[in-house]
Design an enzyme around this catalytic site. Structure first.
Site, short mmCIF file in Angstrom:
data_model
loop_
_atom_site.label_atom_id
_atom_site.label_comp_id
_atom_site.label_asym_id
_atom_site.label_seq_id
_atom_site.Cartn_x
_atom_site.Cartn_y
_atom_site.Cartn_z
N ASN A 24 0.86 -1.20 0.00
CA ASN A 24 0.00 0.00 0.00
C ASN A 24 0.89 1.25 0.00
O ASN A 24 1.70 1.44 0.92
CB ASN A 24 -0.90 -0.04 1.24
CG ASN A 24 -1.86 1.14 1.28
OD1 ASN A 24 -1.46 2.27 1.02
ND2 ASN A 24 -3.11 0.89 1.61
N HIS A 51 0.85 6.20 1.79
CA HIS A 51 1.67 7.09 2.61
C HIS A 51 2.63 7.95 1.80
O HIS A 51 3.01 9.03 2.22
CB HIS A 51 2.47 6.30 3.66
CG HIS A 51 1.61 5.77 4.75
ND1 HIS A 51 0.84 6.57 5.56
CD2 HIS A 51 1.38 4.50 5.16
CE1 HIS A 51 0.19 5.82 6.42
NE2 HIS A 51 0.49 4.57 6.20
N HIS A 111 -5.71 3.65 -2.00
CA HIS A 111 -7.06 3.96 -1.53
C HIS A 111 -7.45 5.33 -2.08
O HIS A 111 -6.84 6.34 -1.70
CB HIS A 111 -7.06 3.97 0.00
CG HIS A 111 -8.41 4.14 0.62
ND1 HIS A 111 -8.62 3.98 1.98
CD2 HIS A 111 -9.63 4.45 0.11
CE1 HIS A 111 -9.89 4.19 2.25
NE2 HIS A 111 -10.52 4.49 1.14
N ARG A 138 -9.71 7.93 -1.64
CA ARG A 138 -10.73 8.37 -0.67
C ARG A 138 -11.57 9.47 -1.29
O ARG A 138 -11.11 10.21 -2.16
CB ARG A 138 -10.05 8.88 0.61
CG ARG A 138 -9.24 7.82 1.33
CD ARG A 138 -8.69 8.36 2.63
NE ARG A 138 -9.72 8.41 3.65
CZ ARG A 138 -9.82 7.56 4.66
NH1 ARG A 138 -8.96 6.59 4.81
NH2 ARG A 138 -10.79 7.69 5.54
N ARG A 181 -7.50 12.73 0.15
CA ARG A 181 -6.47 13.27 1.06
C ARG A 181 -5.06 12.80 0.70
O ARG A 181 -4.09 13.42 1.10
CB ARG A 181 -6.80 12.94 2.51
CG ARG A 181 -6.64 11.49 2.85
CD ARG A 181 -6.63 11.29 4.35
NE ARG A 181 -7.97 11.43 4.89
CZ ARG A 181 -8.37 10.76 5.99
NH1 ARG A 181 -7.53 9.97 6.63
NH2 ARG A 181 -9.58 10.90 6.45
N GLU A 224 -8.54 0.25 -3.04
CA GLU A 224 -9.41 0.29 -1.86
C GLU A 224 -10.38 1.45 -2.06
O GLU A 224 -9.98 2.55 -2.48
CB GLU A 224 -8.59 0.56 -0.60
CG GLU A 224 -7.72 -0.59 -0.20
CD GLU A 224 -6.90 -0.23 1.04
OE1 GLU A 224 -7.11 0.85 1.62
OE2 GLU A 224 -6.04 -1.02 1.40
N THR A 268 -8.37 3.53 7.93
CA THR A 268 -9.58 2.70 8.00
C THR A 268 -9.64 2.05 9.38
O THR A 268 -8.73 1.32 9.76
CB THR A 268 -9.53 1.61 6.91
OG1 THR A 268 -9.04 2.20 5.71
CG2 THR A 268 -10.89 1.02 6.67
N GLU A 322 -10.84 -9.68 2.75
CA GLU A 322 -9.60 -9.26 3.43
C GLU A 322 -9.94 -9.12 4.91
O GLU A 322 -10.74 -8.26 5.29
CB GLU A 322 -9.07 -7.94 2.88
CG GLU A 322 -7.80 -7.50 3.60
CD GLU A 322 -7.12 -6.28 2.99
OE1 GLU A 322 -7.24 -6.07 1.76
OE2 GLU A 322 -6.47 -5.55 3.74
N HIS A 346 -3.82 -4.69 7.60
CA HIS A 346 -3.96 -3.58 8.54
C HIS A 346 -3.13 -3.81 9.79
O HIS A 346 -3.32 -4.79 10.50
CB HIS A 346 -5.42 -3.31 8.93
CG HIS A 346 -5.66 -1.84 9.15
ND1 HIS A 346 -5.22 -1.19 10.27
CD2 HIS A 346 -6.21 -0.90 8.36
CE1 HIS A 346 -5.53 0.09 10.16
NE2 HIS A 346 -6.13 0.30 9.01
#
Ligand code: PXP
Length: 236
Positions: free
Chosen positions: A7, A10, A43, A45, A49, A70, A101, A151, A190
């Site tokens: 992922n 970041h 992801h 969103r 963001r 995601e 999340t 998941e 996660h």
């Protein structure tokens, strides 16, 4: 031997801190691939963001491994996903105030919204994974929805320690067996780190792990390609 999805949200978060063009998640995806990533997870969103529409567009063209998007069951995002056609969409709950999340999607409570999103995505040829807490009722509903994968949210496992962590692991393994018995692929993610990933990675039938924070945190120290390679060694 589970696949490793990296992922890279970041990386976009750091870029957005200055609203500039670096670091570019597109570069990060390429380096993660060089390090052995089997998938790139992003992801998109609603509030954009971190990952933006431009990132999705370019990554859709440049990622050569599985691109896993995601996303929330929001009509705008579902429409974007159906047009972009990533290899896989993972449906997650989304709240604007949250840092990340926070829990699994409640597919029992939001059955109608989830059903609509699943049907649209599958009609567009996108494989659908549902991000769920390790709760047997949620898995039963996912099976009814004919999801391709579930998941499992490993956040509680990651936060716990000692005997409590063992209990969380037992729960993940039992629900994992339920997912596989129902004909769905078993994914997890996660809060997984270099320290806690092994017992999850070696869970019977584990097909895919999605890991972000810990890999990017290590990458700041050792470089992304090396950080991915180190995680890849632990999960396979
Ligand atoms: N899987 C899902 C569904 C997520 O929402 C996230 C966080 O974006 C992850 C995996 C990765 O979590 P972490 O960054 O804690 O590794």
């Amino acid at each position: 031997m589970p696949l490793l999805g990296v992922n890279i949200d970041h990386v976009a978060t750091v870029r957005q801190a200055r609203r500039t063009c670096e670091p570019d998640p597109v570069w990060a995806a390429a380096l993660a691939e060089l390090g052995g990533a089997d998938g790139i997870t992003i992801h998109l969103r609603e509030d954009r963001r971190h990952i933006g529409d431009r990132d999705l567009r370019i990554l859709r063209e440049t990622v050569t491994v599985k691109l896993n998007l995601e996303m929330a069951c929001e009509p705008e995002i579902v429409q974007i996903a159906c047009q972009a056609k990533p290899r896989q969409a993972t449906l997650v709950p989304e709240r604007r105030e949250e840092i990340t999340t926070e829990g699994g999607l409640d597919v029992v409570r939001h059955r109608d919204r989830v059903t609509m999103a699943v049907e649209q995505l599958r009609a567009a040829g996108v494989s659908v994974s549902l991000f769920l807490d390790p709760d047997p009722r949620q898995i039963d509903e996912a099976a009814r929805l004919k999801a391709d994968a579930v998941e499992l949210h490993t956040g509680q496992y990651a936060l716990a320690s000692g005997a409590a962590q063992e209990e969380e692991l037992k729960k993940l393994k039992a629900v994992g067996a339920q997912i596989i018995a129902a004909g769905m692929a078993l994914h997890a993610g996660h809060g997984l780190t270099y320290r806690n990933v092994r017992p999850v990675a070696t869970t019977e039938g584990m097909h895919e792990l999605n890991i972000g924070h810990s890999i990017i945190a290590r990458a700041i120290m050792v470089g992304l390609e090396k950080a991915v390679r180190q995680m890849k060694r632990l999960v396979t």
